[in-house]
Design a protein around this motif. Structure first.
Motif, PDB file in Angstrom:
ATOM      1  N   GLY A  53       0.789  -1.226   0.000  1.00  0.00           N
ATOM      2  CA  GLY A  53       0.000   0.000   0.000  1.00  0.00           C
ATOM      3  C   GLY A  53       0.822   1.278   0.000  1.00  0.00           C
ATOM      4  O   GLY A  53       0.270   2.372  -0.048  1.00  0.00           O
ATOM      5  N   GLU A  54       2.145   1.158   0.041  1.00  0.00           N
ATOM      6  CA  GLU A  54       2.992   2.352   0.083  1.00  0.00           C
ATOM      7  C   GLU A  54       3.007   3.093  -1.254  1.00  0.00           C
ATOM      8  O   GLU A  54       3.109   4.312  -1.295  1.00  0.00           O
ATOM      9  CB  GLU A  54       4.417   1.968   0.483  1.00  0.00           C
ATOM     10  N   ALA A  55       2.916   2.362  -2.345  1.00  0.00           N
ATOM     11  CA  ALA A  55       2.865   2.989  -3.661  1.00  0.00           C
ATOM     12  C   ALA A  55       1.442   3.496  -3.892  1.00  0.00           C
ATOM     13  O   ALA A  55       0.520   2.718  -4.073  1.00  0.00           O
ATOM     14  CB  ALA A  55       3.263   2.002  -4.742  1.00  0.00           C
ATOM     15  N   VAL A  56       1.279   4.808  -3.844  1.00  0.00           N
ATOM     16  CA  VAL A  56      -0.065   5.385  -3.943  1.00  0.00           C
ATOM     17  C   VAL A  56      -0.328   6.050  -5.290  1.00  0.00           C
ATOM     18  O   VAL A  56      -1.457   6.439  -5.587  1.00  0.00           O
ATOM     19  CB  VAL A  56      -0.323   6.405  -2.810  1.00  0.00           C
ATOM     20  N   GLU A  57       0.703   6.200  -6.100  1.00  0.00           N
ATOM     21  CA  GLU A  57       0.523   6.811  -7.420  1.00  0.00           C
ATOM     22  C   GLU A  57       1.364   6.053  -8.424  1.00  0.00           C
ATOM     23  O   GLU A  57       2.504   5.686  -8.151  1.00  0.00           O
ATOM     24  CB  GLU A  57       0.966   8.280  -7.399  1.00  0.00           C
ATOM     25  N   GLN A  58       0.780   5.812  -9.591  1.00  0.00           N
ATOM     26  CA  GLN A  58       1.510   5.162 -10.666  1.00  0.00           C
ATOM     27  C   GLN A  58       1.435   6.036 -11.912  1.00  0.00           C
ATOM     28  O   GLN A  58       0.364   6.555 -12.243  1.00  0.00           O
ATOM     29  CB  GLN A  58       0.937   3.793 -10.985  1.00  0.00           C
ATOM     30  N   VAL A  59       2.564   6.182 -12.559  1.00  0.00           N
ATOM     31  CA  VAL A  59       2.627   6.891 -13.830  1.00  0.00           C
ATOM     32  C   VAL A  59       3.029   5.863 -14.873  1.00  0.00           C
ATOM     33  O   VAL A  59       4.054   5.186 -14.729  1.00  0.00           O
ATOM     34  CB  VAL A  59       3.652   8.050 -13.782  1.00  0.00           C
ATOM     35  N   ILE A  60       2.204   5.739 -15.902  1.00  0.00           N
ATOM     36  CA  ILE A  60       2.436   4.732 -16.939  1.00  0.00           C
ATOM     37  C   ILE A  60       2.983   5.406 -18.189  1.00  0.00           C
ATOM     38  O   ILE A  60       2.408   6.377 -18.682  1.00  0.00           O
ATOM     39  CB  ILE A  60       1.140   3.969 -17.262  1.00  0.00           C
ATOM     40  N   VAL A  61       4.095   4.870 -18.669  1.00  0.00           N
ATOM     41  CA  VAL A  61       4.704   5.353 -19.905  1.00  0.00           C
ATOM     42  C   VAL A  61       4.577   4.224 -20.919  1.00  0.00           C
ATOM     43  O   VAL A  61       5.204   3.175 -20.772  1.00  0.00           O
ATOM     44  CB  VAL A  61       6.193   5.717 -19.697  1.00  0.00           C
ATOM     45  N   ALA A  62       3.733   4.426 -21.923  1.00  0.00           N
ATOM     46  CA  ALA A  62       3.515   3.408 -22.944  1.00  0.00           C
ATOM     47  C   ALA A  62       4.644   3.472 -23.970  1.00  0.00           C
ATOM     48  O   ALA A  62       5.066   4.553 -24.366  1.00  0.00           O
ATOM     49  CB  ALA A  62       2.168   3.621 -23.627  1.00  0.00           C
ATOM     50  N   ARG A  63       5.128   2.305 -24.369  1.00  0.00           N
ATOM     51  CA  ARG A  63       6.184   2.201 -25.375  1.00  0.00           C
ATOM     52  C   ARG A  63       5.744   1.220 -26.458  1.00  0.00           C
ATOM     53  O   ARG A  63       6.376   0.194 -26.676  1.00  0.00           O
ATOM     54  CB  ARG A  63       7.489   1.717 -24.730  1.00  0.00           C
ATOM     55  N   PRO A  64       4.605   1.507 -27.137  1.00  0.00           N
ATOM     56  CA  PRO A  64       4.115   0.570 -28.136  1.00  0.00           C
ATOM     57  C   PRO A  64       5.136   0.382 -29.259  1.00  0.00           C
ATOM     58  O   PRO A  64       5.818   1.325 -29.608  1.00  0.00           O
ATOM     59  CB  PRO A  64       2.853   1.212 -28.670  1.00  0.00           C
ATOM     60  N   PRO A  65       5.223  -0.759 -29.815  1.00  0.00           N
ATOM     61  CA  PRO A  65       4.497  -1.988 -29.490  1.00  0.00           C
ATOM     62  C   PRO A  65       5.239  -2.848 -28.473  1.00  0.00           C
ATOM     63  O   PRO A  65       4.841  -3.984 -28.212  1.00  0.00           O
ATOM     64  CB  PRO A  65       4.427  -2.704 -30.828  1.00  0.00           C
ATOM     65  N   LYS A  66       6.305  -2.319 -27.876  1.00  0.00           N
ATOM     66  CA  LYS A  66       7.166  -3.139 -27.029  1.00  0.00           C
ATOM     67  C   LYS A  66       6.616  -3.411 -25.641  1.00  0.00           C
ATOM     68  O   LYS A  66       6.825  -4.466 -25.087  1.00  0.00           O
ATOM     69  CB  LYS A  66       8.540  -2.501 -26.919  1.00  0.00           C
ATOM     70  N   GLY A  67       5.948  -2.453 -25.012  1.00  0.00           N
ATOM     71  CA  GLY A  67       5.462  -2.654 -23.657  1.00  0.00           C
ATOM     72  C   GLY A  67       5.208  -1.340 -22.960  1.00  0.00           C
ATOM     73  O   GLY A  67       4.900  -0.337 -23.603  1.00  0.00           O
ATOM     74  N   GLU A  68       5.382  -1.334 -21.657  1.00  0.00           N
ATOM     75  CA  GLU A  68       5.183  -0.104 -20.902  1.00  0.00           C
ATOM     76  C   GLU A  68       6.043  -0.100 -19.650  1.00  0.00           C
ATOM     77  O   GLU A  68       6.492  -1.140 -19.173  1.00  0.00           O
ATOM     78  CB  GLU A  68       3.718   0.116 -20.540  1.00  0.00           C
ATOM     79  N   VAL A  69       6.282   1.105 -19.157  1.00  0.00           N
ATOM     80  CA  VAL A  69       7.062   1.321 -17.947  1.00  0.00           C
ATOM     81  C   VAL A  69       6.135   1.987 -16.935  1.00  0.00           C
ATOM     82  O   VAL A  69       5.461   2.970 -17.258  1.00  0.00           O
ATOM     83  CB  VAL A  69       8.282   2.220 -18.235  1.00  0.00           C
ATOM     84  N   ILE A  70       6.086   1.444 -15.726  1.00  0.00           N
ATOM     85  CA  ILE A  70       5.196   1.971 -14.682  1.00  0.00           C
ATOM     86  C   ILE A  70       6.066   2.458 -13.527  1.00  0.00           C
ATOM     87  O   ILE A  70       6.850   1.691 -12.961  1.00  0.00           O
ATOM     88  CB  ILE A  70       4.212   0.891 -14.203  1.00  0.00           C
ATOM     89  N   LEU A  71       5.924   3.732 -13.199  1.00  0.00           N
ATOM     90  CA  LEU A  71       6.676   4.333 -12.097  1.00  0.00           C
ATOM     91  C   LEU A  71       5.802   4.343 -10.855  1.00  0.00           C
ATOM     92  O   LEU A  71       4.675   4.839 -10.893  1.00  0.00           O
ATOM     93  CB  LEU A  71       7.078   5.769 -12.458  1.00  0.00           C
ATOM     94  N   ASP A  72       6.295   3.786  -9.755  1.00  0.00           N
ATOM     95  CA  ASP A  72       5.554   3.743  -8.487  1.00  0.00           C
ATOM     96  C   ASP A  72       6.077   4.821  -7.539  1.00  0.00           C
ATOM     97  O   ASP A  72       7.283   4.857  -7.245  1.00  0.00           O
ATOM     98  CB  ASP A  72       5.725   2.378  -7.804  1.00  0.00           C
ATOM     99  N   PHE A  73       5.177   5.692  -7.076  1.00  0.00           N
ATOM    100  CA  PHE A  73       5.532   6.783  -6.173  1.00  0.00           C
ATOM    101  C   PHE A  73       4.831   6.626  -4.830  1.00  0.00           C
ATOM    102  O   PHE A  73       3.707   6.108  -4.765  1.00  0.00           O
ATOM    103  CB  PHE A  73       5.109   8.131  -6.770  1.00  0.00           C
ATOM    104  N   ASP A  74       5.472   7.114  -3.758  1.00  0.00           N
ATOM    105  CA  ASP A  74       4.835   7.105  -2.448  1.00  0.00           C
ATOM    106  C   ASP A  74       4.027   8.392  -2.254  1.00  0.00           C
ATOM    107  O   ASP A  74       3.961   9.238  -3.152  1.00  0.00           O
ATOM    108  CB  ASP A  74       5.850   6.886  -1.322  1.00  0.00           C
TER     109      ASP A  74
END
Length: 72
Positions: A25-46
């Motif tokens: 529950g510490e990660a309360v915000e996620q920022v998603i960076v899409a990199r189509p067609p390869k995948g995505e990167v998700i940043l977890d913030f407190d």
């Protein structure tokens, strides 16, 4: 700061820990960076806006082989 990469080969997802321990529950915000067609990167913030870790979906296509080799 020491980081650790964990790679789930079946899901082709990797996680890079930037905090020594990430509590449930510490990660309360996620920022998603899409990199189509390869995948995505998700940043977890407190709640204070500090970056806890980075999840990489499609790790085989987004990370260099040497980085994935370190997870073995």
């Amino acid at each position: 700061m020491r980081t650790h990469i964990k790679h789930d080969q079946e899901a082709d997802a990797a996680y890079i820990d930037l905090a020594p321990v990430i509590k449930s529950g510490e990660a309360v915000e996620q920022v998603i960076v899409a990199r189509p067609p390869k995948g995505e990167v998700i940043l977890d913030f407190d709640e204070n806006g500090f970056l806890l870790g980075v999840e990489i979906i499609g790790a085989i296509d987004l990370l260099r082989p040497a980085a994935l080799a370190e997870t073995a």
